[in-house]
Design a protein around this motif. Sequence first.
Motif, PDB file in Angstrom:
ATOM      1  N   ASP A  38     -41.730  22.151  24.174  1.00  9.22           N
ATOM      2  CA  ASP A  38     -42.776  23.175  24.151  1.00  9.22           C
ATOM      3  C   ASP A  38     -44.174  22.555  24.160  1.00  9.22           C
ATOM      4  O   ASP A  38     -45.076  23.062  24.830  1.00  9.22           O
ATOM      5  CB  ASP A  38     -42.621  24.084  22.932  1.00  9.22           C
ATOM      6  CG  ASP A  38     -41.438  25.030  23.047  1.00  9.22           C
ATOM      7  OD1 ASP A  38     -40.896  25.198  24.163  1.00  9.22           O
ATOM      8  OD2 ASP A  38     -41.051  25.603  22.005  1.00  9.22           O
ATOM      9  N   MET A  39     -44.356  21.456  23.446  1.00  9.53           N
ATOM     10  CA  MET A  39     -45.662  20.795  23.430  1.00  9.53           C
ATOM     11  C   MET A  39     -45.974  20.213  24.813  1.00  9.53           C
ATOM     12  O   MET A  39     -47.105  20.298  25.294  1.00  9.53           O
ATOM     13  CB  MET A  39     -45.717  19.694  22.367  1.00  9.53           C
ATOM     14  CG  MET A  39     -45.546  20.182  20.925  1.00  9.53           C
ATOM     15  SD  MET A  39     -46.705  21.451  20.392  1.00  9.53           S
ATOM     16  CE  MET A  39     -45.702  22.939  20.491  1.00  9.53           C
ATOM     17  N   PHE A  40     -44.963  19.646  25.452  1.00 14.49           N
ATOM     18  CA  PHE A  40     -45.133  19.118  26.808  1.00 14.49           C
ATOM     19  C   PHE A  40     -45.481  20.256  27.772  1.00 14.49           C
ATOM     20  O   PHE A  40     -46.397  20.131  28.590  1.00 14.49           O
ATOM     21  CB  PHE A  40     -43.853  18.403  27.259  1.00 14.49           C
ATOM     22  CG  PHE A  40     -43.964  17.765  28.616  1.00 14.49           C
ATOM     23  CD1 PHE A  40     -44.362  16.447  28.745  1.00 14.49           C
ATOM     24  CD2 PHE A  40     -43.667  18.478  29.771  1.00 14.49           C
ATOM     25  CE1 PHE A  40     -44.472  15.851  30.001  1.00 14.49           C
ATOM     26  CE2 PHE A  40     -43.770  17.900  31.025  1.00 14.49           C
ATOM     27  CZ  PHE A  40     -44.178  16.581  31.140  1.00 14.49           C
ATOM     28  N   VAL A  41     -44.772  21.362  27.654  1.00 15.34           N
ATOM     29  CA  VAL A  41     -45.026  22.515  28.529  1.00 15.34           C
ATOM     30  C   VAL A  41     -46.435  23.056  28.281  1.00 15.34           C
ATOM     31  O   VAL A  41     -47.164  23.361  29.229  1.00 15.34           O
ATOM     32  CB  VAL A  41     -43.950  23.608  28.331  1.00 15.34           C
ATOM     33  CG1 VAL A  41     -44.344  24.910  29.013  1.00 15.34           C
ATOM     34  CG2 VAL A  41     -42.597  23.116  28.850  1.00 15.34           C
ATOM     35  N   PHE A  42     -46.830  23.157  27.014  1.00 13.79           N
ATOM     36  CA  PHE A  42     -48.182  23.630  26.700  1.00 13.79           C
ATOM     37  C   PHE A  42     -49.222  22.730  27.368  1.00 13.79           C
ATOM     38  O   PHE A  42     -50.164  23.223  27.992  1.00 13.79           O
ATOM     39  CB  PHE A  42     -48.399  23.663  25.183  1.00 13.79           C
ATOM     40  CG  PHE A  42     -49.704  24.280  24.783  1.00 13.79           C
ATOM     41  CD1 PHE A  42     -49.809  25.650  24.600  1.00 13.79           C
ATOM     42  CD2 PHE A  42     -50.832  23.500  24.589  1.00 13.79           C
ATOM     43  CE1 PHE A  42     -51.018  26.236  24.235  1.00 13.79           C
ATOM     44  CE2 PHE A  42     -52.047  24.066  24.228  1.00 13.79           C
ATOM     45  CZ  PHE A  42     -52.141  25.439  24.051  1.00 13.79           C
ATOM     46  N   SER A  43     -49.038  21.436  27.258  1.00 12.15           N
ATOM     47  CA  SER A  43     -49.974  20.505  27.895  1.00 12.15           C
ATOM     48  C   SER A  43     -49.922  20.613  29.414  1.00 12.15           C
ATOM     49  O   SER A  43     -50.936  20.430  30.086  1.00 12.15           O
ATOM     50  CB  SER A  43     -49.685  19.064  27.462  1.00 12.15           C
ATOM     51  OG  SER A  43     -50.101  18.868  26.137  1.00 12.15           O
ATOM     52  N   SER A  44     -48.755  20.934  29.934  1.00 12.99           N
ATOM     53  CA  SER A  44     -48.618  21.110  31.385  1.00 12.99           C
ATOM     54  C   SER A  44     -49.343  22.358  31.874  1.00 12.99           C
ATOM     55  O   SER A  44     -49.721  22.439  33.036  1.00 12.99           O
ATOM     56  CB  SER A  44     -47.139  21.201  31.776  1.00 12.99           C
ATOM     57  OG  SER A  44     -46.472  19.994  31.502  1.00 12.99           O
TER      58      SER A  44
END
Length: 147
Positions: A38-44
Motif C-alpha cells: 500500500d505504501m508503494f502504491v501510494f507513492s506510485s
Amino acid sequence: MHITGNAGCISSEYLVAEEFQMLLNTSIENKTLSRTRDMFVFSSFTGLSYADMKQLSEKHLIREKDGTLWIKIERQKTKTECNIRLLNIAVQIIEKYKTERKSDKIFNMITLSNTERNLKKIATLCGIASNLTYHMSRHTYATTICL
C-alpha cells in the motif's frame, strides 16, 4: 525499460502497466507485506519518495474549495514545494490507515531496509520479475501513472 541486473534478475526503473496491475490485483494476506504494498502504491500515485512519505503529516493535506484533496509539501531532498492532487486510490489508502496513526504523521512507516526486503517478497508473490525497490514507485508515477 528492462535490463538484466545481478544474478540474472530483471531490473527496471519503473513498473510497466501490466506489472503494476499484478501488484494491485494480487491478494496479499500478510499484513506487513500488504501495508508495504500500500505504501508503494501510494507513492506510485503521488510520486513521493520514502523520505517524504515519512514526513507526510496532516498539515500537508489540503482540501480545496472544489473538494479535491492535495498534498502540499516541501520535498526533503530538494527543499522545493510540491503540490500533488490525490487520486481516489491514494485517498483510500490514507483512510485505510487513519486509525493506526501514532502521531500527526499520515503513515507509520517501517524502516527503508525492511521496506526493501518486503518489496522483494511482494515481487515474488505478484510474479513480478523486476528487482522491486521503493524508488521505483516514483518512476512508476512518472511513467505509468502520469502518462
